[in-house]
Design an enzyme around this catalytic site. Structure first.
Site, PDB file in Angstrom:
ATOM      1  N   ASP A  69      38.205  29.446  11.667  1.00  0.00           N
ATOM      2  CA  ASP A  69      38.012  28.153  11.009  1.00  0.00           C
ATOM      3  C   ASP A  69      38.917  27.982   9.796  1.00  0.00           C
ATOM      4  O   ASP A  69      39.473  28.947   9.254  1.00  0.00           O
ATOM      5  CB  ASP A  69      36.546  27.964  10.593  1.00  0.00           C
ATOM      6  N   GLU A 123      33.608  30.929   8.532  1.00  0.00           N
ATOM      7  CA  GLU A 123      33.775  31.823   7.389  1.00  0.00           C
ATOM      8  C   GLU A 123      33.927  31.040   6.093  1.00  0.00           C
ATOM      9  O   GLU A 123      33.583  31.541   5.014  1.00  0.00           O
ATOM     10  CB  GLU A 123      35.004  32.725   7.607  1.00  0.00           C
ATOM     11  N   HIS A 326      43.920  27.054   1.149  1.00  0.00           N
ATOM     12  CA  HIS A 326      43.138  25.841   0.858  1.00  0.00           C
ATOM     13  C   HIS A 326      43.944  24.766   0.127  1.00  0.00           C
ATOM     14  O   HIS A 326      43.365  23.790  -0.339  1.00  0.00           O
ATOM     15  CB  HIS A 326      41.888  26.174   0.031  1.00  0.00           C
TER      16      HIS A 326
END
Length: 349
Positions: A69, A123, A326
């Site tokens: 993910d 996760e 991210h």
């Protein structure tokens, strides 16, 4: 999905299948199909997680684990290439690591260690949804290994263990009143000033464990309070995050935070143990020799903690820069993908 292609191309293929946490099915389907194309592997599916392993009767087993993910997409799909850099959501965290592991699973038909591959879901969200925890509950035997390598982004370095993490909410109370007659009230936000002063004055530890320096941190990460622009607030909540060295147990970490914030209403909301480096274990030493590097501490919590709790030495090792995880500009240096593939091939083949 052809797992035998160059891991750089495989990384791009993985990235181009969106897999935000909770929506990994399409990618899990592709990974499962790719693994099932190789008869030397036993393959099992559990929800949106895919497991594979060899059963060659080797005297040792190495487990390679990575999550499928990503965080939500930020206008950074599909992937794009710019020289040695591959851009896209999940390139660094951690589809480049997944690609390396999948390529090894497909191409190493006679490894000197038996291999287990675990590709799991969720996760990047709350721990209760983490697919690795579900696998531990449903298929504990699949996690048996002499060494676990988690493909988290480490820029091709070995990062040992991980910090523990704890979050608490610290509440102050007061008396609500009209701000024009503030003497009739008691401002809860003002009472939070003492909490912030204690955190500002806090002296975090630096701890050396197996030659790795772990740095602790106790930080206010959120403040909530206020009713309206003309009301003295009667409640304030300060959320505090403690990142602690793995020589503290979860009980010790919680006790320490409560001591620092003594006198205040403290509610525990999240707690995960850290993981000791485990570098004295023979399998970990062998892998360090194969990389030709020395290990450094992992800043942040990763699923190596789950393996450490099971008594399995575990390390973080993968391509990708953790500082880019991210971000909108997330990317991976493709030369590091190649280097990690070469190192792991030499160690396993």
């Amino acid at each position: 999905m052809d797992l035998t292609v160059d891991p750089i191309a495989l990384t791009a293929a993985l990235v181009d299948v969106p897999s935000v946490s909770g929506d990994e099915e399409k990618l899990a389907d592709a990974v499962e199909a790719g693994l099932r194309a190789h008869p030397h592997l036993e393959v099992r599916r559990d929800g949106q997680a895919v497991l594979a392993r060899t059963t060659l009767g080797r005297s040792s087993r190495v487990l390679l684990a990575g999550h499928l993910d990503t965080v939500p997409i930020a206008d950074n799909l599909p992937s794009r290439r710019d020289g040695d850099l591959l851009y896209g959501c999940g390139t660094s965290d951690m589809k480049a690591g997944d690609a390396v592991f999948l390529h090894l699973a497909a191409t190493l038909t006679e490894p000197r260690h038996d291999l287990t591959l675990v590709f799991y879901d969720c996760e990047e969200v709350e721990a209760v949804r983490n697919g690795l925890g579900r696998i531990e509950r449903n298929h504990r035997d699949w996690l048996e290994a002499d060494l676990a390598i988690l493909g988290e982004p480490t820029d091709g370095e070995v990062e040992a263990g991980c910090q523990g993490t704890l979050r608490v909410e610290v509440r102050t109370s007061g008396t609500r009143a009209h701000s024009a007659r503030s003497w009739l009230g008691d401002n809860a936000i003002h009472h939070a000033g003492e909490i912030l002063r204690r955190l500002e004055d806090y002296a975090p530890r630096r701890v050396d464990i197996d030659g790795c320096e772990y740095r602790e941190g106790l930080q206010a990460v959120k403040v909530q309070g206020g009713v309206a622009g003309n009301v003295v607030p009667d409640e304030c909540v300060v959320t505090v995050n403690f990142r602690f060295a793995p020589d503290r147990s979860t009980e010790q970490a919680e006790r320490h935070v409560r001591e620092v914030l003594a006198g205040f209403d403290v509610t525990l909301t999240d707690l995960s143990a850290g993981a000791l480096p485990g570098l004295s274990q023979p399998a970990a030493q062998e892998f360090l020799r194969a990389t030709g590097t020395t290990a450094r501490a992992k800043y942040g919590w990763t699923d190596v903690s789950r393996f450490a709790a099971l008594g399995i030495p575990a390390l973080n090792y993968g391509p990708g820069n953790p500082n880019l995880a991210h971000t909108r500009d997330e990317h991976v240096d493709t030369t590091v993908i190649t280097r990690c593939t070469q190192v792991l091939t030499a160690f396993l083949a």
